[in-house]
Design a protein around this motif. Structure first.
Motif, PDB file in Angstrom:
ATOM      1  N   ARG A   1     -11.035  14.339   1.924  1.00 35.00           N
ATOM      2  CA  ARG A   1     -12.072  14.429   0.896  1.00 35.00           C
ATOM      3  C   ARG A   1     -11.509  15.172  -0.310  1.00 35.00           C
ATOM      4  O   ARG A   1     -10.744  16.115  -0.181  1.00 35.00           O
ATOM      5  CB  ARG A   1     -13.294  15.193   1.421  1.00 35.00           C
ATOM      6  N   ASP A   2     -11.910  14.727  -1.480  1.00 41.41           N
ATOM      7  CA  ASP A   2     -11.536  15.402  -2.720  1.00 41.41           C
ATOM      8  C   ASP A   2     -12.371  16.679  -2.829  1.00 41.41           C
ATOM      9  O   ASP A   2     -13.595  16.611  -2.832  1.00 41.41           O
ATOM     10  CB  ASP A   2     -11.825  14.477  -3.901  1.00 41.41           C
ATOM     11  N   PRO A   3     -11.729  17.855  -2.875  1.00 38.04           N
ATOM     12  CA  PRO A   3     -12.500  19.096  -2.954  1.00 38.04           C
ATOM     13  C   PRO A   3     -13.397  19.177  -4.203  1.00 38.04           C
ATOM     14  O   PRO A   3     -14.436  19.825  -4.173  1.00 38.04           O
ATOM     15  CB  PRO A   3     -11.443  20.201  -2.984  1.00 38.04           C
ATOM     16  N   ALA A   4     -13.008  18.487  -5.264  1.00 34.07           N
ATOM     17  CA  ALA A   4     -13.797  18.507  -6.496  1.00 34.07           C
ATOM     18  C   ALA A   4     -14.997  17.555  -6.438  1.00 34.07           C
ATOM     19  O   ALA A   4     -15.951  17.727  -7.178  1.00 34.07           O
ATOM     20  CB  ALA A   4     -12.916  18.151  -7.686  1.00 34.07           C
ATOM     21  N   ASP A   5     -14.919  16.548  -5.568  1.00 30.54           N
ATOM     22  CA  ASP A   5     -16.002  15.572  -5.441  1.00 30.54           C
ATOM     23  C   ASP A   5     -15.969  15.042  -4.011  1.00 30.54           C
ATOM     24  O   ASP A   5     -15.202  14.147  -3.689  1.00 30.54           O
ATOM     25  CB  ASP A   5     -15.816  14.436  -6.442  1.00 30.54           C
ATOM     26  N   ARG A   6     -16.797  15.601  -3.158  1.00 33.82           N
ATOM     27  CA  ARG A   6     -16.776  15.294  -1.722  1.00 33.82           C
ATOM     28  C   ARG A   6     -17.069  13.823  -1.417  1.00 33.82           C
ATOM     29  O   ARG A   6     -16.844  13.369  -0.300  1.00 33.82           O
ATOM     30  CB  ARG A   6     -17.776  16.186  -0.979  1.00 33.82           C
TER      31      ARG A   6
ATOM     32  N   THR B   1       0.835  -1.198   0.000  1.00 32.81           N
ATOM     33  CA  THR B   1       0.000   0.000   0.000  1.00 32.81           C
ATOM     34  C   THR B   1       0.870   1.248   0.000  1.00 32.81           C
ATOM     35  O   THR B   1       0.651   2.161  -0.803  1.00 32.81           O
ATOM     36  CB  THR B   1      -0.950  -0.005   1.217  1.00 32.81           C
ATOM     37  N   LEU B   2       1.872   1.277   0.872  1.00 32.66           N
ATOM     38  CA  LEU B   2       2.774   2.434   0.914  1.00 32.66           C
ATOM     39  C   LEU B   2       3.509   2.611  -0.411  1.00 32.66           C
ATOM     40  O   LEU B   2       3.657   3.731  -0.901  1.00 32.66           O
ATOM     41  CB  LEU B   2       3.803   2.284   2.038  1.00 32.66           C
ATOM     42  N   MET B   3       3.969   1.504  -0.991  1.00 28.61           N
ATOM     43  CA  MET B   3       4.702   1.601  -2.247  1.00 28.61           C
ATOM     44  C   MET B   3       3.803   2.150  -3.356  1.00 28.61           C
ATOM     45  O   MET B   3       4.262   2.906  -4.200  1.00 28.61           O
ATOM     46  CB  MET B   3       5.299   0.244  -2.630  1.00 28.61           C
ATOM     47  N   ASN B   4       2.528   1.796  -3.345  1.00 26.77           N
ATOM     48  CA  ASN B   4       1.594   2.335  -4.342  1.00 26.77           C
ATOM     49  C   ASN B   4       1.314   3.812  -4.122  1.00 26.77           C
ATOM     50  O   ASN B   4       0.919   4.505  -5.046  1.00 26.77           O
ATOM     51  CB  ASN B   4       0.289   1.537  -4.335  1.00 26.77           C
ATOM     52  N   LEU B   5       1.504   4.295  -2.911  1.00 27.06           N
ATOM     53  CA  LEU B   5       1.281   5.710  -2.615  1.00 27.06           C
ATOM     54  C   LEU B   5       2.550   6.544  -2.783  1.00 27.06           C
ATOM     55  O   LEU B   5       2.493   7.767  -2.744  1.00 27.06           O
ATOM     56  CB  LEU B   5       0.737   5.874  -1.190  1.00 27.06           C
ATOM     57  N   GLY B   6       3.670   5.886  -2.982  1.00 26.77           N
ATOM     58  CA  GLY B   6       4.937   6.593  -3.113  1.00 26.77           C
ATOM     59  C   GLY B   6       5.010   7.513  -4.312  1.00 26.77           C
ATOM     60  O   GLY B   6       5.790   8.460  -4.333  1.00 26.77           O
ATOM     61  N   GLY B   7       4.206   7.265  -5.322  1.00 32.60           N
ATOM     62  CA  GLY B   7       4.209   8.091  -6.529  1.00 32.60           C
ATOM     63  C   GLY B   7       3.361   9.338  -6.435  1.00 32.60           C
ATOM     64  O   GLY B   7       3.341  10.143  -7.355  1.00 32.60           O
ATOM     65  N   GLY B   8       2.645   9.493  -5.329  1.00 33.77           N
ATOM     66  CA  GLY B   8       1.808  10.674  -5.155  1.00 33.77           C
ATOM     67  C   GLY B   8       0.394  10.295  -4.755  1.00 33.77           C
ATOM     68  O   GLY B   8       0.027   9.119  -4.771  1.00 33.77           O
ATOM     69  N   PRO B   9      -0.390  11.293  -4.387  1.00 37.78           N
ATOM     70  CA  PRO B   9      -1.766  11.038  -3.931  1.00 37.78           C
ATOM     71  C   PRO B   9      -2.607  10.362  -5.008  1.00 37.78           C
ATOM     72  O   PRO B   9      -2.449  10.634  -6.197  1.00 37.78           O
ATOM     73  CB  PRO B   9      -2.319  12.435  -3.639  1.00 37.78           C
ATOM     74  N   VAL B  10      -3.491   9.467  -4.559  1.00 37.47           N
ATOM     75  CA  VAL B  10      -4.436   8.795  -5.448  1.00 37.47           C
ATOM     76  C   VAL B  10      -5.788   8.708  -4.757  1.00 37.47           C
ATOM     77  O   VAL B  10      -5.865   8.817  -3.532  1.00 37.47           O
ATOM     78  CB  VAL B  10      -3.976   7.373  -5.849  1.00 37.47           C
ATOM     79  N   SER B  11      -6.811   8.499  -5.540  1.00 37.31           N
ATOM     80  CA  SER B  11      -8.124   8.297  -4.932  1.00 37.31           C
ATOM     81  C   SER B  11      -8.131   6.921  -4.260  1.00 37.31           C
ATOM     82  O   SER B  11      -7.383   6.018  -4.651  1.00 37.31           O
ATOM     83  CB  SER B  11      -9.235   8.375  -5.975  1.00 37.31           C
ATOM     84  N   GLN B  12      -8.971   6.792  -3.258  1.00 40.34           N
ATOM     85  CA  GLN B  12      -9.070   5.510  -2.567  1.00 40.34           C
ATOM     86  C   GLN B  12      -9.513   4.426  -3.542  1.00 40.34           C
ATOM     87  O   GLN B  12      -9.010   3.303  -3.497  1.00 40.34           O
ATOM     88  CB  GLN B  12     -10.038   5.629  -1.394  1.00 40.34           C
ATOM     89  N   GLN B  13     -10.429   4.753  -4.459  1.00 39.42           N
ATOM     90  CA  GLN B  13     -10.889   3.789  -5.458  1.00 39.42           C
ATOM     91  C   GLN B  13      -9.743   3.358  -6.379  1.00 39.42           C
ATOM     92  O   GLN B  13      -9.604   2.184  -6.691  1.00 39.42           O
ATOM     93  CB  GLN B  13     -12.039   4.369  -6.283  1.00 39.42           C
ATOM     94  N   ALA B  14      -8.908   4.300  -6.791  1.00 39.81           N
ATOM     95  CA  ALA B  14      -7.762   3.953  -7.643  1.00 39.81           C
ATOM     96  C   ALA B  14      -6.799   3.034  -6.899  1.00 39.81           C
ATOM     97  O   ALA B  14      -6.246   2.096  -7.482  1.00 39.81           O
ATOM     98  CB  ALA B  14      -7.048   5.217  -8.114  1.00 39.81           C
ATOM     99  N   LEU B  15      -6.612   3.290  -5.615  1.00 36.55           N
ATOM    100  CA  LEU B  15      -5.731   2.445  -4.800  1.00 36.55           C
ATOM    101  C   LEU B  15      -6.290   1.027  -4.720  1.00 36.55           C
ATOM    102  O   LEU B  15      -5.543   0.052  -4.833  1.00 36.55           O
ATOM    103  CB  LEU B  15      -5.555   3.059  -3.414  1.00 36.55           C
ATOM    104  N   ILE B  16      -7.601   0.912  -4.542  1.00 39.88           N
ATOM    105  CA  ILE B  16      -8.253  -0.404  -4.508  1.00 39.88           C
ATOM    106  C   ILE B  16      -7.966  -1.147  -5.807  1.00 39.88           C
ATOM    107  O   ILE B  16      -7.610  -2.326  -5.802  1.00 39.88           O
ATOM    108  CB  ILE B  16      -9.770  -0.241  -4.280  1.00 39.88           C
ATOM    109  N   GLU B  17      -8.084  -0.458  -6.926  1.00 40.50           N
ATOM    110  CA  GLU B  17      -7.839  -1.072  -8.230  1.00 40.50           C
ATOM    111  C   GLU B  17      -6.373  -1.444  -8.420  1.00 40.50           C
ATOM    112  O   GLU B  17      -6.049  -2.503  -8.951  1.00 40.50           O
ATOM    113  CB  GLU B  17      -8.320  -0.144  -9.342  1.00 40.50           C
ATOM    114  N   GLN B  18      -5.461  -0.574  -7.963  1.00 45.37           N
ATOM    115  CA  GLN B  18      -4.028  -0.860  -8.090  1.00 45.37           C
ATOM    116  C   GLN B  18      -3.635  -2.087  -7.275  1.00 45.37           C
ATOM    117  O   GLN B  18      -2.839  -2.911  -7.731  1.00 45.37           O
ATOM    118  CB  GLN B  18      -3.201   0.341  -7.622  1.00 45.37           C
TER     119      GLN B  18
END
Length: 140
Positions: A77-82, A35-52
């Motif tokens: 929360r994503d400011p563009a989509d709460r 999980t940490l290694m997948n986040l090392g490239g920068g912020p992602v949505s929780q849904q994208a992380l689930i898919e990764q």
């Protein structure tokens, strides 16, 4: 051991044991580390992380809860989509990831000492090809 599957299983067990031993110094499980290694490239949505990660959403929530409790990741929360959550690694998480990467690199260097850089790249490519043909398995 002429069977490729048996060789992969045997070496997989050895690799798993060595990687877990290296991870124990960071206090992370393999799932936390991935999980940490997948986040090392920068912020992602929780849904994208689930898919990764290719795991059940409830598993990711549990992993993120653990990592957030240790101040290694942050959800907001994503400011563009709460409705969406953005997940990002914290400074402490980045330091932990750096230690984790160094520990795993040391294990890989020990395990693959007999392979050239080109052979390591080829092995990685072949394993990726195998994984791509079996993407329906939850192994993370």
């Amino acid at each position: 051991m002429g069977r490729l599957g048996m060789q992969l299983a045997w070496h997989g067990k050895i690799t798993d044991t060595r990687m877990r031993r290296a991870l124990s110094a960071t206090g992370l499980t393999p799932r936390h580390a991935m999980t940490l290694m997948n986040l090392g490239g920068g912020p992602v949505s929780q849904q994208a992380l689930i898919e990764q990660l290719g795991v059940d959403p409830s598993s990711v929530v549990s992993l993120l809860n653990d990592l957030e409790n240790d101040d290694l990741v942050r959800r907001r929360r994503d400011p563009a989509d709460r409705r969406r959550h953005i997940v990002e690694i914290t400074d402490e998480g980045a330091e932990t990831l750096s230690r984790l990467e160094a520990a795993l690199a040391k294990v890989e260097d020990e395990m693959f000492v007999g392979l050239s850089a080109e052979e390591r790249t080829l092995l990685g490519s072949l394993l990726t090809k195998i994984s791509a043909s079996h993407s329906d398995y939850d192994c993370a």
